[in-house]
Write a protein that holds these residues in place. Structure first.
Motif, PDB file in Angstrom:
ATOM      1  N   THR A 136       2.254  -0.649   1.295  1.00  0.00           N
ATOM      2  CA  THR A 136       1.497  -0.313   2.498  1.00  0.00           C
ATOM      3  C   THR A 136       1.341  -1.522   3.413  1.00  0.00           C
ATOM      4  N   VAL A 172      -1.189  -3.107   4.372  1.00  0.00           N
ATOM      5  CA  VAL A 172      -2.172  -4.115   3.966  1.00  0.00           C
ATOM      6  C   VAL A 172      -1.783  -4.797   2.656  1.00  0.00           C
ATOM      7  N   SER A 173      -0.653  -4.408   2.083  1.00  0.00           N
ATOM      8  CA  SER A 173      -0.164  -5.044   0.860  1.00  0.00           C
ATOM      9  C   SER A 173       0.739  -6.219   1.221  1.00  0.00           C
ATOM     10  N   THR A 213      -1.923   2.689   5.151  1.00  0.00           N
ATOM     11  CA  THR A 213      -2.710   2.591   3.928  1.00  0.00           C
ATOM     12  C   THR A 213      -2.898   3.967   3.304  1.00  0.00           C
ATOM     13  N   GLU A 263       0.307   0.019  -3.740  1.00  0.00           N
ATOM     14  CA  GLU A 263      -0.682  -0.400  -2.751  1.00  0.00           C
ATOM     15  C   GLU A 263      -1.612  -1.406  -3.418  1.00  0.00           C
TER      16      GLU A 263
END
Length: 567
Positions: free
Chosen positions: A348, A350-351, A371, A395
């Motif tokens: 994702t 934010v990963s 996300t 994630e």
């Protein structure tokens, strides 16, 4: 509001919640009544989740029945032969989950939809697996995952085996609103069974999941599994039986379980918050690991779709791995054990970007999504083809899927895969920490952090403020690109723009000249701003690793401090 309340009391099938609501009326608790009746629990891409209690803004039997009715009508309308193909239903160990699951089955069968209902508690991935096994039209898992004891939830899967995404969420929500104005369709489970509309999923079904995982080639790396010891906790959830069985099947004979947390218990008596990410939640399994000198202290969350671990370091102490660190180790390991040029991996926004770097170095195809695991698996299905088959996705919030037997995060198969990864490293005289250091030295030291800022409930959106006056620097470093997912555009520092192939979302991503990345997005469930940080530092072969880590962590602290100050 009294008309709403009286209508609710006349429809609620549960004496306990009727009495609860009547007592609130009797003491004239206006604030509490407003909270329960001013809105309805919002049905979204994760289904429903909320506190258990009376009223439309709580989880209770009437809300479940109305939700099941809306879901049933939507499935019949949008999926050919939905009734014949049926819906798989399972539930976790929370207090009301069995009743909610049975209510769902009674409603769906009354609508003429076949139901496959588990005879006992089931891990979320075991239920999701049933869609593929039976070619079902969908699935429902009654679970609140890692939420506090007073919560429960209703998680919905589509016919492709993945969690629902738009437009199905809003379509189902619309049908639920209609169902709330009408009488509830109902059939007793005994009648449903007699009419051939209900199939009970007994141990044979659980064994089918077990056999499928044992035959998964990605879980067949049996490199001296007896060489390592593992401590495990189900965290009062439903994972223990299958987790221990799969580990044993894979040859791991040194497995110890935290006895106090092994059996399902919806009150979660030994943890303040049944989430492996929360401080203290892993204390008991780490203590058990220390007592048996285990290499790994592993956990599933209560519905066993997530996987967490702490690993022993050279000094004998245990340290938690972040979700990104586990994901990076998985990606590196799985690509090394397959023909990487034919593989598709993703994570994702934010990963960590390190997975992309590893994939590119190995010749694999990489993809990135918004996300939420629902995006990872739905996008993976769209992107895979004969040349590139889906291998792995993760994630940072401890969700991993290895292969495509389950199109959702699966903490059980992830546990087995990571145990095999660690066992293989052990035969090479290495720990998972040694392997991480090697990956960092090869591709760069990636450090990730997350911070949340509490906001007043009525505060204006910070995203709008940042868009109105976009920053050009953060912490004294120039921004070379800003990605605005709300506009689906990437703004480069030279003034040009590029389109972004992601669904619109209220997210801003800042790429700095020193390769740092900052992501700002509002929480979808609370008045919070979530900020995600990533820094990249090169490590030379002669650099001291510990010193490089300390330097990177200090730089991260400084970046967070300066960025938070600017907000």
């Amino acid at each position: 509001m009294m008309q709403q309340i009286n209508n609710w009391l006349s429809r609620d099938p549960e004496e306990k919640t009727r009495e609860e609501l009547q007592s609130l009326v009797d003491i004239n608790d206006i604030e509490e009544l407003n909270d329960r009746f001013s809105s309805r629990l919002q049905f979204g891409t994760a289904g429903l989740r909320g506190m258990v209690g009376a009223g439309p803004n709580r989880m209770n039997r009437l809300v479940i029945q109305e939700t099941a009715t809306g879901l049933g009508h939507y499935l019949i309308e949008h999926i050919i032969d939905a009734g014949q193909r049926g819906v798989v239903i399972g539930y976790d160990g929370r207090t009301d989950s069995l009743q909610f699951a049975h209510d769902t089955a009674s409603v769906l069968t009354a609508l003429g939809i076949n139901v496959f209902l588990t005879t006992k508690v089931a891990a979320t991935p075991i239920v999701a697996y049933g869609i593929k096994k039976f070619n079902a039209a969908g699935a429902v898992v009654v679970t609140a995952s890692h939420n506090p004891p007073e919560y429960n939830g209703f998680k919905v899967y589509w016919e492709n085996g993945a969690q629902i995404i738009p437009p199905h969420d809003s379509g189902i929500a619309h049908q639920i609103d209609i169902a709330a104005t009408k009488s509830i369709p109902w059939m007793s489970l005994s009648d449903a069974e007699a009419k051939g509309l209900l199939v009970w999923l007994d141990d044979k079904y659980y064994q089918s999941y077990r056999n499928t995982m044992n035959n998964n080639p990605l879980l067949s790396n049996h490199t001296d599994p007896s060489a390592i010891s593992i401590a495990y906790t189900a965290m009062h959830g439903v994972g223990a039986d299958m987790a221990e069985t799969l580990l044993h099947d894979a040859g791991f004979i040194h497995v110890a379980s935290v006895a106090e947390q092994r059996e399902p218990d919806g009150t979660f008596p030994t943890v303040n918050f049944p989430n492996p990410e929360e401080k203290g939640a892993m204390d008991m399994v780490i203590a058990l690991a220390d007592s048996v000198n285990a290499e790994l202290a592993c956990a599933n969350d209560p519905d066993a779709d997530r996987f967490a671990l702490a690993a022993r370091k050279a000094d004998g102490n245990y340290q938690m791995l972040t979700g990104d660190q586990v994901g990076i180790l998985f990606g590196h390991y799985l690509l090394n054990h397959t023909d990487a040029s034919k593989q598709l991996v993703g994570n994702t926004i934010v990963s960590s970007r390190l997975l992309k770097k590893i994939a590119e170095a190995k010749g694999a195809e990489y993809f990135q999504t918004l996300t939420g695991f629902k995006w990872l698996t739905n996008v993976a299905m769209q992107k895979q083809n004969e040349e590139k088959q889906f291998l792995f996705a993760y994630e940072e919030a401890l969700g991993y899927t290895v292969g495509s037997e389950v199109w959702d995060k699966d903490g059980l198969s992830a546990l087995v895969a990571f145990a095999q990864l660690a066992a293989e490293l052990s035969t090479q005289g290495k720990s998972v920490w040694d392997e991480l250091e090697l990956i960092y030295r090869t591709h760069g030291l990636y450090v990730n952090a997350q911070q949340s800022i509490a906001l007043a409930p009525n505060s204006p959106p910070i995203g709008d403020k940042l868009r109105a006056n976009p920053p050009t620097q953060i912490a004294g470093v120039n921004i070379c690109a800003t990605e605005d997912l709300k506009a689906s555009l990437r703004y480069l520092s030279n003034g040009s723009t590029e389109s972004i192939d992601l669904p619109a979302s209220d997210v801003l991503i800042y790429h700095l000249e020193d390769e740092s990345r900052i992501i700002v997005r509002p929480s979808g469930t609370e008045p919070k701003l979530k900020c995600y940080y990533e820094m990249v530092t090169e490590i030379n072969p002669i650099d001291d690793y510990v010193a490089a880590q300390e330097k990177a962590n200090a730089a991260m602290e400084s970046l967070i401090k300066e960025h938070q100050k600017s907000l």
